[in-house]
Write a protein that holds these residues in place. Structure first.
Motif, PDB file in Angstrom:
ATOM      1  N   LEU A  38       0.873  -1.170   0.000  1.00 11.15           N
ATOM      2  CA  LEU A  38       0.000   0.000   0.000  1.00 11.15           C
ATOM      3  C   LEU A  38       0.911   1.222   0.000  1.00 11.15           C
ATOM      4  O   LEU A  38       1.854   1.304   0.785  1.00 11.15           O
ATOM      5  CB  LEU A  38      -0.883   0.012   1.250  1.00 11.15           C
ATOM      6  N   SER A  39       0.626   2.143  -0.923  1.00 10.81           N
ATOM      7  CA  SER A  39       1.426   3.360  -1.002  1.00 10.81           C
ATOM      8  C   SER A  39       0.597   4.523  -0.464  1.00 10.81           C
ATOM      9  O   SER A  39      -0.615   4.595  -0.694  1.00 10.81           O
ATOM     10  CB  SER A  39       1.806   3.586  -2.470  1.00 10.81           C
ATOM     11  N   ARG A 217      -4.291  -5.308  -3.193  1.00  9.69           N
ATOM     12  CA  ARG A 217      -4.216  -6.691  -3.681  1.00  9.69           C
ATOM     13  C   ARG A 217      -2.894  -6.905  -4.408  1.00  9.69           C
ATOM     14  O   ARG A 217      -2.252  -5.949  -4.850  1.00  9.69           O
ATOM     15  CB  ARG A 217      -5.394  -7.026  -4.587  1.00  9.69           C
ATOM     16  N   ARG A 218      -2.539  -8.179  -4.503  1.00  3.72           N
ATOM     17  CA  ARG A 218      -1.264  -8.520  -5.135  1.00  3.72           C
ATOM     18  C   ARG A 218      -1.245  -8.077  -6.599  1.00  3.72           C
ATOM     19  O   ARG A 218      -2.279  -8.088  -7.269  1.00  3.72           O
ATOM     20  CB  ARG A 218      -1.005 -10.030  -5.062  1.00  3.72           C
ATOM     21  N   GLY A 219      -0.095  -7.677  -7.062  1.00  2.00           N
ATOM     22  CA  GLY A 219       0.050  -7.296  -8.464  1.00  2.00           C
ATOM     23  C   GLY A 219      -0.309  -5.838  -8.726  1.00  2.00           C
ATOM     24  O   GLY A 219      -0.071  -5.330  -9.812  1.00  2.00           O
ATOM     25  N   ARG A 220      -0.903  -5.184  -7.735  1.00  2.00           N
ATOM     26  CA  ARG A 220      -1.251  -3.770  -7.891  1.00  2.00           C
ATOM     27  C   ARG A 220      -0.660  -3.012  -6.713  1.00  2.00           C
ATOM     28  O   ARG A 220      -0.283  -3.589  -5.705  1.00  2.00           O
ATOM     29  CB  ARG A 220      -2.781  -3.583  -7.891  1.00  2.00           C
ATOM     30  N   GLU A 221      -0.581  -1.698  -6.874  1.00  3.05           N
ATOM     31  CA  GLU A 221      -0.094  -0.908  -5.745  1.00  3.05           C
ATOM     32  C   GLU A 221      -1.049   0.265  -5.540  1.00  3.05           C
ATOM     33  O   GLU A 221      -0.928   1.301  -6.190  1.00  3.05           O
ATOM     34  CB  GLU A 221       1.332  -0.411  -6.023  1.00  3.05           C
ATOM     35  N   ALA A 222      -2.025   0.050  -4.662  1.00  8.14           N
ATOM     36  CA  ALA A 222      -2.983   1.130  -4.373  1.00  8.14           C
ATOM     37  C   ALA A 222      -2.219   2.311  -3.782  1.00  8.14           C
ATOM     38  O   ALA A 222      -1.303   2.134  -2.974  1.00  8.14           O
ATOM     39  CB  ALA A 222      -4.035   0.639  -3.399  1.00  8.14           C
ATOM     40  N   ASN A 223      -2.593   3.529  -4.199  1.00  7.48           N
ATOM     41  CA  ASN A 223      -1.903   4.729  -3.709  1.00  7.48           C
ATOM     42  C   ASN A 223      -2.923   5.701  -3.124  1.00  7.48           C
ATOM     43  O   ASN A 223      -3.782   6.224  -3.828  1.00  7.48           O
ATOM     44  CB  ASN A 223      -1.128   5.385  -4.862  1.00  7.48           C
ATOM     45  N   ILE A 224      -2.807   5.911  -1.831  1.00  9.18           N
ATOM     46  CA  ILE A 224      -3.677   6.887  -1.158  1.00  9.18           C
ATOM     47  C   ILE A 224      -2.999   8.252  -1.322  1.00  9.18           C
ATOM     48  O   ILE A 224      -1.915   8.481  -0.793  1.00  9.18           O
ATOM     49  CB  ILE A 224      -3.818   6.549   0.339  1.00  9.18           C
ATOM     50  N   HIS A 225      -3.646   9.124  -2.074  1.00 10.35           N
ATOM     51  CA  HIS A 225      -3.023  10.412  -2.411  1.00 10.35           C
ATOM     52  C   HIS A 225      -3.510  11.469  -1.420  1.00 10.35           C
ATOM     53  O   HIS A 225      -4.657  11.892  -1.446  1.00 10.35           O
ATOM     54  CB  HIS A 225      -3.398  10.787  -3.853  1.00 10.35           C
ATOM     55  N   LEU A 226      -2.604  11.860  -0.526  1.00  8.15           N
ATOM     56  CA  LEU A 226      -2.954  12.884   0.460  1.00  8.15           C
ATOM     57  C   LEU A 226      -2.389  14.226   0.018  1.00  8.15           C
ATOM     58  O   LEU A 226      -1.251  14.307  -0.445  1.00  8.15           O
ATOM     59  CB  LEU A 226      -2.368  12.538   1.833  1.00  8.15           C
ATOM     60  N   MET A 227      -3.170  15.279   0.175  1.00  6.26           N
ATOM     61  CA  MET A 227      -2.661  16.633   0.008  1.00  6.26           C
ATOM     62  C   MET A 227      -2.286  17.136   1.405  1.00  6.26           C
ATOM     63  O   MET A 227      -3.075  16.990   2.348  1.00  6.26           O
ATOM     64  CB  MET A 227      -3.723  17.545  -0.599  1.00  6.26           C
ATOM     65  N   VAL A 228      -1.109  17.687   1.520  1.00  2.48           N
ATOM     66  CA  VAL A 228      -0.627  18.158   2.822  1.00  2.48           C
ATOM     67  C   VAL A 228      -0.413  19.668   2.715  1.00  2.48           C
ATOM     68  O   VAL A 228       0.561  20.125   2.113  1.00  2.48           O
ATOM     69  CB  VAL A 228       0.683  17.436   3.212  1.00  2.48           C
ATOM     70  N   PHE A 265      -3.592  17.382   6.678  1.00  2.00           N
ATOM     71  CA  PHE A 265      -3.732  16.229   5.780  1.00  2.00           C
ATOM     72  C   PHE A 265      -5.153  16.090   5.246  1.00  2.00           C
ATOM     73  O   PHE A 265      -6.112  16.007   6.007  1.00  2.00           O
ATOM     74  CB  PHE A 265      -3.320  14.951   6.523  1.00  2.00           C
ATOM     75  N   HIS A 266      -5.278  16.076   3.926  1.00  2.00           N
ATOM     76  CA  HIS A 266      -6.581  15.914   3.301  1.00  2.00           C
ATOM     77  C   HIS A 266      -6.479  14.803   2.254  1.00  2.00           C
ATOM     78  O   HIS A 266      -5.569  14.799   1.425  1.00  2.00           O
ATOM     79  CB  HIS A 266      -7.005  17.237   2.639  1.00  2.00           C
ATOM     80  N   HIS A 267      -7.419  13.854   2.325  1.00  2.17           N
ATOM     81  CA  HIS A 267      -7.399  12.780   1.336  1.00  2.17           C
ATOM     82  C   HIS A 267      -8.031  13.276   0.042  1.00  2.17           C
ATOM     83  O   HIS A 267      -9.213  13.588   0.000  1.00  2.17           O
ATOM     84  CB  HIS A 267      -8.160  11.556   1.877  1.00  2.17           C
ATOM     85  N   ASP A 268      -7.254  13.355  -1.011  1.00  4.86           N
ATOM     86  CA  ASP A 268      -7.758  13.856  -2.282  1.00  4.86           C
ATOM     87  C   ASP A 268      -8.425  12.730  -3.081  1.00  4.86           C
ATOM     88  O   ASP A 268      -9.558  12.845  -3.502  1.00  4.86           O
ATOM     89  CB  ASP A 268      -6.598  14.472  -3.079  1.00  4.86           C
ATOM     90  N   HIS A 269      -7.709  11.656  -3.298  1.00  5.19           N
ATOM     91  CA  HIS A 269      -8.256  10.518  -4.039  1.00  5.19           C
ATOM     92  C   HIS A 269      -7.356   9.295  -3.821  1.00  5.19           C
ATOM     93  O   HIS A 269      -6.281   9.419  -3.223  1.00  5.19           O
ATOM     94  CB  HIS A 269      -8.333  10.825  -5.540  1.00  5.19           C
ATOM     95  N   THR A 270      -7.800   8.152  -4.292  1.00  2.85           N
ATOM     96  CA  THR A 270      -6.980   6.939  -4.229  1.00  2.85           C
ATOM     97  C   THR A 270      -6.811   6.392  -5.636  1.00  2.85           C
ATOM     98  O   THR A 270      -7.783   6.334  -6.393  1.00  2.85           O
ATOM     99  CB  THR A 270      -7.653   5.873  -3.333  1.00  2.85           C
ATOM    100  N   GLU A 271      -5.596   6.051  -5.990  1.00  6.42           N
ATOM    101  CA  GLU A 271      -5.349   5.383  -7.276  1.00  6.42           C
ATOM    102  C   GLU A 271      -5.269   3.889  -6.993  1.00  6.42           C
ATOM    103  O   GLU A 271      -4.361   3.444  -6.307  1.00  6.42           O
ATOM    104  CB  GLU A 271      -4.031   5.881  -7.883  1.00  6.42           C
ATOM    105  N   ASN A 272      -6.250   3.147  -7.470  1.00  8.82           N
ATOM    106  CA  ASN A 272      -6.269   1.711  -7.172  1.00  8.82           C
ATOM    107  C   ASN A 272      -5.746   0.876  -8.340  1.00  8.82           C
ATOM    108  O   ASN A 272      -5.787   1.280  -9.468  1.00  8.82           O
ATOM    109  CB  ASN A 272      -7.685   1.276  -6.825  1.00  8.82           C
TER     110      ASN A 272
END
Lengths: 272, 346
Positions: A38-39, A217-228, A265-272
């Motif tokens: 998880l990124s 999940r395996r094979g992917r790298e979900a990225n939680i994109h936070l704006m700081v 910290f604000h959660h902008d979006h997640t790249e799954n």
């Protein structure tokens, strides 16, 4: 031999008390599950602008224009939780990160968590008290106190880590001995070793539901994109003025800054 | 236990072996850390850093290594000189790199294994991390630990010495600090006349005995035997100096800690003048005058100095002389000349 200080014992006793009182729905996920990466991206901004070291000019709520030439902070003790309330705590020794605006790679914090869909993220901005008193042999990587005064995130004279460091230039700051108008915010304080003092560790919990859950999940790298948003360090419950407080290090006012930056910290979006 | 058994085994083997005397001398010479008779158990966690001969020697070399400073001019030993019982004798405050002046008097490297905290304000609580403070201080060594490690990696024989101590040539923060600690915990002062008397190997003169009785009555609640400090922080009423050093307060931010400094040991005072955190008293007579006549009251003045109508400790001129006679029994001539600790012995 090695006496565990009373404060830490107290913390341990209190925290073990807390975990004993936890509701059943927060039972940690069993550790034998399949894990994937998880990124978490810490994208530093200043209000409506992307943060650009040395070149960008920003204005705080006190009306002071400033530039930033250094920004670093510790992200530790990462936890995630799924919609069912199950929590996974990343092992402590795999959960020390130093985010630096001058090092792009450091802005992507990568941890291994069980496969699943996570709707909540939490971390400590700081270095907790047990980590702050551990043996030098365990202080490796970002905790190695070898970096020195300018780049370093460690106080040698009043032992402990600097959790958050932001420095820059502003006409509002008085002239320092080098002739520059510098402001310096070095925020730390883990609660004290043998005598209780400031604890500026702050736990930040972010709900990911609105911006999109992280599907690990395996094979992917979900990225939680936070704006700081570093403007929030100035603009919050306390309006921090560079003119009034050009230098804040270990002192009572540092707690006000820590309270403010908890809201960066604000959660902008997640790249799954 | 295993180690002990091996040593016994080796000793038993010795007479049979031809090079026995040489080996035996070496083993006799280095005994590791010993808790002196009458001393409490050390605070330093020796279990996680057992002192070995090689580790101690590497630590000593690092202690006297000027590469610890930015321009390779200042070593630990520059301000902690053995002949001055590891202080900077004659300096109220020390001069470090580029002759920059500090704000406090250099404290002794002595009996550190029993220290609960370090520095006059107790801001450092782990001996293994103490050297970071002087290395990075602008007026002391003005260097980074990272740079020091790089210099050591490029300097013979350090990689080989680290390999001898730690098994590989790798030079890390932890290894450097552990080696320095091995040297520092070995720097024990326990050979004064007072120690001999405690061990029934000598006797006090009548004046020393009277001075000792006075000491126990008037001084020992803070300067506890046998280390002659209780490791606490107290305001002894000397009043703020020109730089308004608030002592422990900046460490704890507790107003009750304003102007408190660590109670220093009274061992080896003959070698360590001047006295107090800023070295303001040049003589012990000056210190005794202070306690007898000049203690300044204040919100954080130590309660033990407020027992009498006038702040301080009542001491007649005759009593002061007897105290000086007793304090003289705390000087350890063996310690300041001990070859094991000296720069020349490398």
């Amino acid at each position: 031999m090695y006496r565990i200080p009373q404060i830490i014992l107290t913390i341990l006793v209190i925290s073990s008390g807390i975990s004993a009182c936890k509701k059943d729905d927060t039972t940690p996920v069993a550790d034998e599950t399949v894990k994937a990466t998880l990124s978490i991206q810490f994208d530093n901004i200043a209000g409506d602008k992307n943060l650009q070291l040395n070149t960008g000019t920003y204005v705080n709520a006190a009306g002071e224009a400033f530039k930033v030439d250094r920004l670093k902070y510790f992200i530790t003790n990462i936890k995630v939780r799924n919609a069912g309330g199950q929590e996974y705590i990343v092992p402590k020794d795999s959960s020390y990160f130093l985010v630096s605006e001058s090092e792009a790679a450091s802005q992507f914090v990568k941890v291994r968590v069980p496969e699943g869909e996570y709707t909540s993220l939490s971390f400590i901005l700081g270095v907790d008290s047990l980590s702050s008193v551990m043996d030098v042999s365990k202080r490796t990587g970002v905790l190695d106190p070898s970096a020195g005064m300018d780049d370093g995130m460690y106080w040698g004279w009043n032992m402990g880590y600097i959790f958050f460091k932001m420095e820059g230039i502003s006409d509002a700051a008085p002239t320092d001995p080098s002739g520059q108008h510098k402001f310096r915010y070095h925020i730390g304080g883990f609660g004290g070793y043998s005598a209780p003092t400031l604890n500026n560790n702050r736990t930040i919990t972010i709900n990911l539901s609105a911006g999109g859950a992280a599907k690990v999940r395996r094979g992917r790298e979900a990225n939680i994109h936070l704006m700081v948003d570093i403007l929030k360090m100035f603009n919050g419950a306390t309006t921090v003025s560079i003119l009034t407080n050009p230098t804040v290090m270990f002192g009572d006012f540092s707690a006000k800054i820590a309270d403010n930056y908890t809201h960066m910290f604000h959660h902008d979006h997640t790249e799954n | 236990m295993t180690k002990l058994r091996w040593s016994i085994f080796l000793i038993l083997l010795l007479p049979a072996c031809s090079k026995s005397n040489e080996l035996k001398d070496e083993m006799d010479a280095f005994t590791g850390f010993q808790q002196p008779a009458g001393f409490p158990a050390p605070v330093y966690k020796l279990v996680s850093n057992p002192v070995t001969k090689e580790g101690f020697e590497l630590g000593r070399k690092l202690f006297y290594e000027p590469r610890l400073s930015r321009n390779n001019t200042i070593s630990c030993g520059s301000c902690h000189i053995q002949t001055a019982a590891f202080t900077h004798h004659g300096h109220d405050v020390s001069h470090g790199i580029d002759d920059r002046l500090g704000s406090r008097n250099s404290p002794p490297i002595m009996n550190l294994a029993w220290n609960t905290t370090f520095m006059w304000d107790g801001g450092v609580f782990d001996l293994d991390l103490q050297p970071v403070a002087p290395i990075t201080n602008f007026v002391e060594m003005d260097e980074t630990v990272g740079n020091v490690l790089n210099k050591l990696r490029q300097t013979s024989p350090y990689p080989a010495l680290f390999k001898k101590v730690f098994g590989t040539e790798e030079i890390t923060t932890a290894r450097m600090m552990k080696a320095l600690s091995q040297f520092m915990v070995m720097v024990v002062s326990d050979q004064s006349k007072y120690d001999s008397v405690s061990r029934k190997q000598a006797t006090f003169t009548p004046a020393e005995q009277q001075g000792y009785a006075l000491f126990q009555q008037k001084c020992s609640s803070c300067h506890q035997e046998p280390l002659f400090t209780d490791h606490s922080f107290r305001n002894n009423g000397i009043g703020a100096g020109p730089n308004n050093d608030e002592g422990r307060y900046p460490i704890t931010l507790n107003p009750a800690d304003r102007y408190k400094f660590k109670v220093p040991s009274l061992r080896n005072l003959a070698y360590t003048a001047p006295y107090m955190h800023d070295g303001r008293f040049y003589t012990l007579q000056g210190v005794l005058n202070h306690y007898a006549l000049e203690v300044q009251d204040g919100p954080t003045l130590d309660p033990l100095l407020k027992i009498n109508a006038k702040p301080g400790i009542p001491l007649s001129a005759a009593e002061q002389q007897l105290l000086l006679v007793f304090l003289n029994t705390l000087n350890d001539r063996v310690f300041v000349k001990d070859k094991r600790f000296s720069e020349e012995s490398q």
